[in-house]
Design a protein around this motif. Structure first.
Motif, PDB file in Angstrom:
ATOM      1  N   GLY A 173      -4.983  -6.918  13.381  1.00 12.53           N
ATOM      2  CA  GLY A 173      -4.475  -5.689  13.989  1.00 12.53           C
ATOM      3  C   GLY A 173      -3.854  -4.730  13.006  1.00 12.53           C
ATOM      4  O   GLY A 173      -3.677  -3.544  13.320  1.00 12.53           O
ATOM      5  N   SER A 174      -3.524  -5.225  11.816  1.00 16.60           N
ATOM      6  CA  SER A 174      -2.882  -4.355  10.826  1.00 16.60           C
ATOM      7  C   SER A 174      -3.282  -4.796   9.420  1.00 16.60           C
ATOM      8  O   SER A 174      -3.188  -5.973   9.075  1.00 16.60           O
ATOM      9  CB  SER A 174      -1.359  -4.415  10.975  1.00 16.60           C
ATOM     10  OG  SER A 174      -0.712  -3.665   9.961  1.00 16.60           O
ATOM     11  N   PHE A 175      -3.748  -3.824   8.636  1.00 18.89           N
ATOM     12  CA  PHE A 175      -4.065  -4.035   7.219  1.00 18.89           C
ATOM     13  C   PHE A 175      -3.338  -2.929   6.466  1.00 18.89           C
ATOM     14  O   PHE A 175      -3.793  -1.786   6.441  1.00 18.89           O
ATOM     15  CB  PHE A 175      -5.574  -3.966   6.993  1.00 18.89           C
ATOM     16  CG  PHE A 175      -6.034  -4.397   5.628  1.00 18.89           C
ATOM     17  CD1 PHE A 175      -6.850  -5.517   5.476  1.00 18.89           C
ATOM     18  CD2 PHE A 175      -5.659  -3.711   4.485  1.00 18.89           C
ATOM     19  CE1 PHE A 175      -7.290  -5.908   4.215  1.00 18.89           C
ATOM     20  CE2 PHE A 175      -6.081  -4.098   3.224  1.00 18.89           C
ATOM     21  CZ  PHE A 175      -6.902  -5.207   3.087  1.00 18.89           C
ATOM     22  N   ASP A 176      -2.191  -3.260   5.922  1.00 17.66           N
ATOM     23  CA  ASP A 176      -1.330  -2.254   5.294  1.00 17.66           C
ATOM     24  C   ASP A 176      -1.538  -2.273   3.781  1.00 17.66           C
ATOM     25  O   ASP A 176      -0.937  -3.069   3.058  1.00 17.66           O
ATOM     26  CB  ASP A 176       0.134  -2.510   5.635  1.00 17.66           C
ATOM     27  CG  ASP A 176       1.047  -1.392   5.139  1.00 17.66           C
ATOM     28  OD1 ASP A 176       0.535  -0.431   4.519  1.00 17.66           O
ATOM     29  OD2 ASP A 176       2.262  -1.480   5.371  1.00 17.66           O
ATOM     30  N   GLY A 177      -2.426  -1.379   3.319  1.00 16.53           N
ATOM     31  CA  GLY A 177      -2.678  -1.282   1.889  1.00 16.53           C
ATOM     32  C   GLY A 177      -2.616   0.149   1.405  1.00 16.53           C
ATOM     33  O   GLY A 177      -3.201   0.502   0.375  1.00 16.53           O
ATOM     34  N   LYS A 178      -1.896   0.970   2.145  1.00 13.74           N
ATOM     35  CA  LYS A 178      -1.870   2.402   1.815  1.00 13.74           C
ATOM     36  C   LYS A 178      -1.200   2.631   0.460  1.00 13.74           C
ATOM     37  O   LYS A 178      -0.164   2.058   0.146  1.00 13.74           O
ATOM     38  CB  LYS A 178      -1.125   3.181   2.900  1.00 13.74           C
ATOM     39  CG  LYS A 178      -1.150   4.694   2.686  1.00 13.74           C
ATOM     40  CD  LYS A 178      -0.569   5.418   3.881  1.00 13.74           C
ATOM     41  CE  LYS A 178      -0.464   6.923   3.623  1.00 13.74           C
ATOM     42  NZ  LYS A 178      -1.771   7.519   3.258  1.00 13.74           N
ATOM     43  N   GLY A 179      -1.816   3.483  -0.311  1.00 15.43           N
ATOM     44  CA  GLY A 179      -1.272   3.843  -1.619  1.00 15.43           C
ATOM     45  C   GLY A 179      -1.940   5.107  -2.109  1.00 15.43           C
ATOM     46  O   GLY A 179      -2.428   5.916  -1.310  1.00 15.43           O
ATOM     47  N   SER A 180      -2.011   5.240  -3.403  1.00 13.63           N
ATOM     48  CA  SER A 180      -2.677   6.398  -4.006  1.00 13.63           C
ATOM     49  C   SER A 180      -4.127   6.048  -4.321  1.00 13.63           C
ATOM     50  O   SER A 180      -4.447   4.893  -4.618  1.00 13.63           O
ATOM     51  CB  SER A 180      -1.943   6.803  -5.285  1.00 13.63           C
ATOM     52  OG  SER A 180      -2.595   7.905  -5.892  1.00 13.63           O
ATOM     53  N   PHE A 181      -4.995   7.063  -4.270  1.00 14.85           N
ATOM     54  CA  PHE A 181      -6.432   6.804  -4.399  1.00 14.85           C
ATOM     55  C   PHE A 181      -6.801   6.215  -5.755  1.00 14.85           C
ATOM     56  O   PHE A 181      -7.825   5.538  -5.894  1.00 14.85           O
ATOM     57  CB  PHE A 181      -7.215   8.112  -4.178  1.00 14.85           C
ATOM     58  CG  PHE A 181      -7.140   9.076  -5.330  1.00 14.85           C
ATOM     59  CD1 PHE A 181      -8.169   9.140  -6.273  1.00 14.85           C
ATOM     60  CD2 PHE A 181      -6.043   9.905  -5.502  1.00 14.85           C
ATOM     61  CE1 PHE A 181      -8.117  10.032  -7.334  1.00 14.85           C
ATOM     62  CE2 PHE A 181      -5.985  10.802  -6.562  1.00 14.85           C
ATOM     63  CZ  PHE A 181      -7.009  10.871  -7.487  1.00 14.85           C
ATOM     64  N   ASN A 182      -6.001   6.451  -6.766  1.00 16.56           N
ATOM     65  CA  ASN A 182      -6.371   5.984  -8.101  1.00 16.56           C
ATOM     66  C   ASN A 182      -5.428   4.908  -8.632  1.00 16.56           C
ATOM     67  O   ASN A 182      -5.332   4.689  -9.840  1.00 16.56           O
ATOM     68  CB  ASN A 182      -6.424   7.146  -9.086  1.00 16.56           C
ATOM     69  CG  ASN A 182      -5.062   7.819  -9.264  1.00 16.56           C
ATOM     70  OD1 ASN A 182      -4.151   7.579  -8.463  1.00 16.56           O
ATOM     71  ND2 ASN A 182      -4.942   8.654 -10.291  1.00 16.56           N
TER      72      ASN A 182
END
Length: 395
Positions: A238-247
């Motif tokens: 239900g949740s995959f928290d890998g948000k960051g910067s594209f590079n």
């Protein structure tokens, strides 16, 4: 007695609807149901009954004692709401922003309060005892049932009955099934730790997102390749928290998942496989991980003998407004009534509550509603089996 009870309940149907609408307008979240608990306890004031409050939190236990020997039966209704913004446009819609009775628990207590009141007035004609369990926090693990049990709500109780109104089932029908009837549940959260770095130099980093993506993909083989095809199980990420910067290569991510199973054996297999996959992931990708895996609500199993008694009682009752008594399929959601069923032979059954106008939105939907005709049907159905149980049920 049954006809006497049915007549009284029919006369009090407007009262059930009034209570349901009040509770619907004033919902409270799990473990925060202080005002609802007080409202329920106040309902029993000046009635010839024993009321105990703060059982396992905000739970209320009501003992209807006939003063004559016999069995002790518990009947349960839950009363918490959900963190959902209501979109029904009902004239009695929730007054609490972001909180809604989106699962029918307002209806459960409305029918139960009036049924209990009617049984109190008839108690001189009864035998044994009836324990009315008004339970908080069904929706939120660890749930309110287990805390009430620890506080002794089942002390001396022989069996337990419960009802759930169902917006997706036809109003006028009552549904039952013996054996496993609702899934057991588990929750897991895993933190995968790699080594962060710059996107231009992946060889100098260890990408936690790639490892996590592989884990999610590999999980799909647990049900398809580790469970018997005749067994029921599911795993949802239900949740995959890998948000960051594209590079930027992330050094850690968090994944949360939901597990459902129809037997404790399957629930154990799934947990074992999740742990095995993570161990393999650590070796394959050179990552480390932290896993929090919690088994909460057990599989809800209806006692076969007791459920057969309930079905026959309902069929013989000739309840006005009930079209059919239906043996239904098991239901995918989990339910903390299962804790009572672990402790005592129990039966949990369903009352159809599909609205007469418009679609029947599923439970936990912001447009969820129930037919208020289901309140009287629930009260009569529970009342009929209570009277039959106290009069003639034998193990």
């Amino acid at each position: 007695m049954k006809e006497q009870l049915f007549t009284v309940l029919k006369e009090k149907e407007p009262k059930m609807i009034e209570i349901r609408r009040y509770l619907h307008e004033n919902p409270e979240l799990s473990f925060k149901e202080e005002k609802t608990s007080t409202y329920i306890a106040d309902f029993y004031k000046n009635k010839d009954v024993q009321v105990e409050t703060n059982i396992g939190g905000y739970g209320v236990k009501v003992t209807i004692d006939s003063g004559k020997p016999g069995k002790t039966l518990a009947i349960r209704a839950d009363f918490d709401a959900l963190p959902i913004h209501e979109e029904t446009n009902l004239p009695f819609a929730s007054k609490v922003d972001g909180v809604m009775h989106a699962c029918g628990h307002d209806a459960h207590n409305a029918y139960m309060l009036v049924l209990a009141e009617s049984l109190i007035d008839m108690k001189e004609q009864l035998t044994g005892k009836i324990i009315v369990i008004h339970q908080p926090a069904e929706e939120q693990p660890p749930g309110g049932a287990i805390a009430m049990i620890k506080d002794g709500v089942l002390d001396g109780v022989d069996n337990v009955f419960g009802i759930h109104v169902m917006s997706t089932m036809e109003t006028g029908n009552v549904y039952y099934r013996e054996g496993p009837i609702q899934t057991g549940r588990a929750y897991f959260k895993v933190i995968i730790r790699g080594k962060g770095g710059h996107g231009s130099s992946p060889h100098m980093a260890n990408d936690s997102i790639v490892a996590g993506a592989h884990f999610v993909t590999a999980l799909q083989t647990v049900v398809s390749r580790r469970l018997n095809p005749f067994d029921v199980g599911s795993i949802t990420i239900g949740s995959f928290d890998g948000k960051g910067s594209f590079n930027v290569i992330k050094d850690s991510i968090e994944i949360e998942g939901d597990v459902r199973a129809m037997t404790e054996e399957v629930r154990t297999i799934i947990e074992r496989e999740v742990r095995t996959l993570l161990e393999g992931l650590a070796g394959m990708f050179g990552i480390t991980y932290e896993l929090n895996y919690v088994n909460d609500y057990p599989v809800l199993v209806n006692d076969v003998h007791l459920t057969d008694f309930v079905a026959n009682s309902l069929k013989e009752a000739g309840i006005e407004g009930v079209a059919e008594i239906v043996r239904c399929e098991p239901q995918p959601p989990s339910e903390d009534f299962a804790y009572y069923a672990v402790e005592r032979p129990s039966t949990f059954f369903y009352v159809g509550a599909k609205p007469e106008n418009g679609p029947g939105y599923p439970h936990h939907h912001p447009k969820f509603d129930v037919s208020e005709n289901s309140l009287l049907i629930a009260a009569k159905s529970m009342g009929a089996i209570v009277l039959d149980y106290l009069d003639k049920y034998q193990v």
